[in-house]
Design a protein around this motif. Structure first.
Motif, PDB file in Angstrom:
ATOM      1  N   LEU A  53      28.771  53.350  50.303  1.00  0.00           N
ATOM      2  CA  LEU A  53      29.625  52.271  49.789  1.00  0.00           C
ATOM      3  C   LEU A  53      30.781  52.847  48.979  1.00  0.00           C
ATOM      4  O   LEU A  53      31.919  52.369  49.075  1.00  0.00           O
ATOM      5  N   ILE A  54      30.494  53.881  48.174  1.00  0.00           N
ATOM      6  CA  ILE A  54      31.552  54.526  47.399  1.00  0.00           C
ATOM      7  C   ILE A  54      32.622  55.055  48.341  1.00  0.00           C
ATOM      8  O   ILE A  54      33.825  54.856  48.120  1.00  0.00           O
ATOM      9  N   ALA A  55      32.192  55.727  49.399  1.00  0.00           N
ATOM     10  CA  ALA A  55      33.140  56.292  50.371  1.00  0.00           C
ATOM     11  C   ALA A  55      33.950  55.192  51.045  1.00  0.00           C
ATOM     12  O   ALA A  55      35.159  55.332  51.265  1.00  0.00           O
ATOM     13  N   ALA A  56      33.306  54.090  51.372  1.00  0.00           N
ATOM     14  CA  ALA A  56      33.992  53.002  52.080  1.00  0.00           C
ATOM     15  C   ALA A  56      35.039  52.322  51.207  1.00  0.00           C
ATOM     16  O   ALA A  56      36.118  51.957  51.668  1.00  0.00           O
ATOM     17  N   LEU A 107      29.662  37.377  55.797  1.00  0.00           N
ATOM     18  CA  LEU A 107      30.462  36.300  56.372  1.00  0.00           C
ATOM     19  C   LEU A 107      31.290  35.537  55.346  1.00  0.00           C
ATOM     20  O   LEU A 107      32.142  34.729  55.716  1.00  0.00           O
ATOM     21  N   ASP A 108      31.071  35.801  54.060  1.00  0.00           N
ATOM     22  CA  ASP A 108      31.814  35.086  53.022  1.00  0.00           C
ATOM     23  C   ASP A 108      33.267  35.573  52.957  1.00  0.00           C
ATOM     24  O   ASP A 108      33.545  36.762  53.156  1.00  0.00           O
ATOM     25  N   PRO A 109      34.209  34.663  52.662  1.00  0.00           N
ATOM     26  CA  PRO A 109      35.630  35.034  52.598  1.00  0.00           C
ATOM     27  C   PRO A 109      35.934  36.147  51.597  1.00  0.00           C
ATOM     28  O   PRO A 109      36.828  36.946  51.819  1.00  0.00           O
ATOM     29  N   GLY A 110      35.207  36.203  50.485  1.00  0.00           N
ATOM     30  CA  GLY A 110      35.504  37.195  49.456  1.00  0.00           C
ATOM     31  C   GLY A 110      34.835  38.538  49.662  1.00  0.00           C
ATOM     32  O   GLY A 110      34.953  39.435  48.807  1.00  0.00           O
ATOM     33  N   TYR A 111      34.119  38.707  50.776  1.00  0.00           N
ATOM     34  CA  TYR A 111      33.429  39.975  51.020  1.00  0.00           C
ATOM     35  C   TYR A 111      34.454  41.100  51.163  1.00  0.00           C
ATOM     36  O   TYR A 111      35.457  40.960  51.864  1.00  0.00           O
ATOM     37  N   PRO A 112      34.240  42.244  50.476  1.00  0.00           N
ATOM     38  CA  PRO A 112      35.228  43.329  50.513  1.00  0.00           C
ATOM     39  C   PRO A 112      35.556  43.801  51.927  1.00  0.00           C
ATOM     40  O   PRO A 112      34.669  44.230  52.673  1.00  0.00           O
ATOM     41  N   GLY A 113      36.844  43.712  52.276  1.00  0.00           N
ATOM     42  CA  GLY A 113      37.263  44.095  53.612  1.00  0.00           C
ATOM     43  C   GLY A 113      37.005  45.551  53.929  1.00  0.00           C
ATOM     44  O   GLY A 113      36.732  45.912  55.085  1.00  0.00           O
ATOM     45  N   LYS A 114      37.076  46.423  52.920  1.00  0.00           N
ATOM     46  CA  LYS A 114      36.858  47.853  53.163  1.00  0.00           C
ATOM     47  C   LYS A 114      35.415  48.125  53.593  1.00  0.00           C
ATOM     48  O   LYS A 114      35.158  49.017  54.403  1.00  0.00           O
TER      49      LYS A 114
END
Length: 288
Positions: free
Chosen positions: A143-146, A8-15
């Motif tokens: 995670l690498i793939a994402a 939920l944090d703003p800086g969380y990676p969008g991918k």
């Protein structure tokens, strides 16, 4: 910079939020903003051959020159070579860990892990103190793939974890590339099967960057020649004298074995500097 980001944090990676069905909070060290930039994943066997190491390192260096982030898992072999290639070329790289952010695995990668933490990005779902464990690596691979816009498998055995990364990327709709390898080598069985079943062959390194919409033309000439190893440069200069040369003539003039010539020419082909046609090695026109 170190910290923790919840979904939920703003800086969380969008991918991660977009491509994972079960995104979790992440621990990080470095610049989390790198996760939003264009990136390629370079993955493969821990027991890589010299050829695989050379290709992975060159991919890392080429990505760095083009401003593309290199993403991998900081494992021995292909992963470490890709990270090193990017760092040595002055680029940025993301290491996705299968352990806590304060844990180093493998131990010999302490220096490179520290370097990535200070100038790139370390990222993990596991809390501080969590040791590396085999079952955590498949979890890490998704995670690498994402994070990657494209995934390249350089070398892989038939049961390699990098094939899990490739499968996850395909399920996410990402482009997956595989580097063709010797059909008699166990290190290439996984990649060659990927090519048979679904992946795109990566025979010229710049293809993946062009497919991502990156202009590579202006950097190819000087970059390619300046990053050649000593033996690669010697073979290339011999071939460039005439523009094209037979394999046997090149072998005699270089004083190398047929096996050495074959390996070096394969690397030069991957770098887009020469191509082979009707038994001759021909230098790319842009490099004459």
């Amino acid at each position: 910079m170190q910290g923790y980001l919840s979904v939920l944090d703003p800086g969380y990676p969008g991918k991660l939020a977009e491509h994972l069905s079960d995104p979790k909070g992440i621990y990080y060290a470095g610049d989390p903003g790198l996760a939003e930039k264009t990136g390629i994943a370079v993955v493969g066997s821990r027991k890589a051959t010299g050829y695989g190491i050379a290709v992975a390192k060159e991919l890392g260096a080429r990505a760095a020159q083009l401003g593309v982030i290199v993403i991998s898992g900081l494992a021995r072999g292909i992963d470490s070579a890709a990270h090193r290639g990017a760092l040595e070329a002055g680029g940025k790289t993301i290491a996705v860990l299968g352990n806590g952010i304060d844990t180093v695995y493998p131990r010999e990668n302490r220096k490179i892990q520290d370097e990535i933490a200070s100038g790139g990005l370390l990222i993990t779902e596991y809390g501080p103190g969590t040791p590396a464990a085999p079952y955590r690596f498949p979890e890490r691979n998704r995670l690498i793939a994402a994070l990657a816009d494209a995934v390249i498998v350089v070398e892989a055995e038939t049961r390699s974890g990098s094939l899990i990364t490739a499968e996850a990327a395909m399920e996410m709709g990402k482009e997956v590339y595989a580097v063709p390898g010797n059909i008699t080598s166990t290190m290439s069985m996984g990649t060659n099967k990927l090519l048979r079943d679904a992946a795109r062959p990566l025979v010229i390194l710049d293809d993946v960057f062009q497919d991502l919409g990156i202009d590579v033309a202006g950097t190819r000439r000087n970059a390619g020649i300046s990053r050649l190893g000593e033996d690669e440069r010697r073979l290339f200069e011999i071939a460039r004298e005439s523009g094209e040369i037979s394999v046997e003539s090149l072998r005699r003039r270089a004083g190398m074995s047929a096996a050495e010539i074959a390996g070096l020419v394969s690397v030069l082909e991957m770098k887009g500097m020469v191509y082979c046609e009707l038994g001759k090695i021909i230098v790319a026109k842009s490099l004459l």
